[in-house]
Design a protein around this motif. Structure first.
Motif, mmCIF file in Angstrom:
data_model
loop_
_atom_site.group_PDB
_atom_site.id
_atom_site.type_symbol
_atom_site.label_atom_id
_atom_site.label_comp_id
_atom_site.label_asym_id
_atom_site.label_seq_id
_atom_site.Cartn_x
_atom_site.Cartn_y
_atom_site.Cartn_z
ATOM 1 N N GLY A 98 0.972 -1.235 0.160
ATOM 2 C CA GLY A 98 0.061 0.177 0.299
ATOM 3 C C GLY A 98 0.668 0.986 -0.213
ATOM 4 N N PHE A 99 1.860 1.074 -0.370
ATOM 5 C CA PHE A 99 3.016 2.453 0.773
ATOM 6 C C PHE A 99 2.955 2.848 -1.697
ATOM 7 N N GLN A 100 3.183 4.669 -2.122
ATOM 8 C CA GLN A 100 3.532 4.633 -2.790
ATOM 9 C C GLN A 100 4.901 5.924 -2.812
ATOM 10 N N PRO A 101 5.264 5.366 -3.914
ATOM 11 C CA PRO A 101 6.322 6.936 -3.850
ATOM 12 C C PRO A 101 6.033 8.236 -4.341
ATOM 13 N N ILE A 102 6.388 9.112 -3.881
ATOM 14 C CA ILE A 102 5.861 10.202 -3.828
ATOM 15 C C ILE A 102 7.580 11.040 -4.196
ATOM 16 N N LYS A 103 8.898 10.303 -3.927
ATOM 17 C CA LYS A 103 10.442 11.240 -3.844
ATOM 18 C C LYS A 103 11.083 10.274 -4.428
ATOM 19 N N TYR A 104 11.794 10.760 -5.392
ATOM 20 C CA TYR A 104 13.116 9.903 -5.775
ATOM 21 C C TYR A 104 13.699 10.296 -6.500
ATOM 22 N N GLN A 105 14.832 10.679 -5.954
ATOM 23 C CA GLN A 105 16.048 12.293 -6.458
ATOM 24 C C GLN A 105 16.937 11.227 -6.416
ATOM 25 N N GLN A 106 17.682 11.702 -7.933
ATOM 26 C CA GLN A 106 19.345 11.289 -7.287
ATOM 27 C C GLN A 106 20.060 12.283 -6.579
ATOM 28 N N ASN A 107 20.855 12.198 -5.886
ATOM 29 C CA ASN A 107 21.683 13.399 -5.036
ATOM 30 C C ASN A 107 22.824 13.587 -5.686
ATOM 31 N N SER A 108 23.632 15.003 -5.550
ATOM 32 C CA SER A 108 24.833 15.348 -6.592
ATOM 33 C C SER A 108 25.811 14.542 -5.675
ATOM 34 N N ASP A 109 25.848 14.133 -3.953
ATOM 35 C CA ASP A 109 27.060 12.938 -3.958
ATOM 36 C C ASP A 109 26.115 11.804 -4.162
ATOM 37 N N GLY A 110 25.455 11.183 -4.968
ATOM 38 C CA GLY A 110 26.044 9.814 -6.382
ATOM 39 C C GLY A 110 24.679 9.124 -5.020
ATOM 40 N N SER A 111 23.986 9.744 -3.410
ATOM 41 C CA SER A 111 23.066 8.925 -3.040
ATOM 42 C C SER A 111 21.940 9.370 -3.766
ATOM 43 N N ASN A 112 20.674 8.298 -2.961
ATOM 44 C CA ASN A 112 19.660 8.431 -3.687
ATOM 45 C C ASN A 112 18.660 8.837 -2.515
ATOM 46 N N THR A 113 17.786 10.154 -2.482
ATOM 47 C CA THR A 113 16.578 10.174 -1.912
ATOM 48 C C THR A 113 15.028 9.553 -1.875
ATOM 49 N N LEU A 114 14.346 8.712 -1.140
ATOM 50 C CA LEU A 114 13.158 7.976 -1.544
ATOM 51 C C LEU A 114 11.972 8.312 -0.184
ATOM 52 N N ILE A 115 11.144 8.659 -0.541
ATOM 53 C CA ILE A 115 10.000 8.768 0.012
ATOM 54 C C ILE A 115 8.599 8.448 -0.051
ATOM 55 N N LEU A 116 8.509 7.683 1.082
ATOM 56 C CA LEU A 116 6.953 6.201 0.645
ATOM 57 C C LEU A 116 5.736 6.950 1.095
ATOM 58 N N GLU A 117 4.460 7.091 0.771
ATOM 59 C CA GLU A 117 3.644 7.533 1.978
ATOM 60 C C GLU A 117 2.861 6.325 1.381
ATOM 61 N N ARG A 118 1.998 5.973 3.029
ATOM 62 C CA ARG A 118 0.759 5.494 3.089
ATOM 63 C C ARG A 118 -0.534 5.792 3.468
ATOM 64 N N TRP A 119 -1.800 5.655 3.349
ATOM 65 C CA TRP A 119 -2.963 6.718 3.457
ATOM 66 C C TRP A 119 -3.255 5.438 4.257
ATOM 67 N N ASN A 120 -3.928 5.373 5.411
ATOM 68 C CA ASN A 120 -5.003 4.003 5.993
ATOM 69 C C ASN A 120 -6.268 5.471 5.809
ATOM 70 N N SER A 121 -7.165 4.523 6.027
ATOM 71 C CA SER A 121 -8.698 5.254 5.731
ATOM 72 C C SER A 121 -9.429 4.093 7.389
ATOM 73 N N THR A 122 -9.831 5.698 7.813
ATOM 74 C CA THR A 122 -10.591 5.047 9.104
ATOM 75 C C THR A 122 -11.478 5.316 8.950
#
Length: 125
Positions: A98-122
């Protein structure tokens, strides 16, 4: 005289390996193998292609190092592919829960940033 080198990897999933190569803008073609897994061929201008060859457990990198024609050394090449492969595995497997990627970026130092999110409905009754 050709001397092929077989380098072990941790690439076990063809789908994620292809996505990693695509993210790196590495052109490849599939070569049907005798098993259910395909091999991947990266053509080089000198005619000495690089292959990701399924050995029954993982995709090994197979190349004649005397004719390596990539913009970086083989160890760096594998590291770059491995980094992208790991990101693709994280995204793909996280989406199954249920997670969705909202950010995937290559950083200048060669590393990657990955942010995932998941919404739960109540539901409130």
């Amino acid at each position: 005289m050709s001397h092929f080198t077989y380098m072990k990897t941790n690439f076990q999933n063809l789908f994620y390996l292809e996505k990693a190569l695509n993210r790196l803008n590495i052109t490849y073609k599939q070569q049907e193998a005798t098993t259910e897994n395909s091999n991947l061929i990266i053509q080089q201008l000198n005619g000495y292609d690089i292959k990701f060859d399924w050995n029954g457990q993982e995709y090994e990198l197979v190349a004649d190092m005397s004719f390596w024609e990539q913009p970086y050394p083989v160890e760096s090449f594998i590291d770059k592919v491995a980094q992208q492969y790991a990101g693709e595995v994280i995204i793909g497997e996280s989406q199954k829960t249920g997670f969705q990627p909202i950010k995937y970026q290559q950083n200048s130092d060669g590393s990657n940033t990955l942010i995932l999110e998941r919404w739960n409905s109540t539901t409130v009754l």
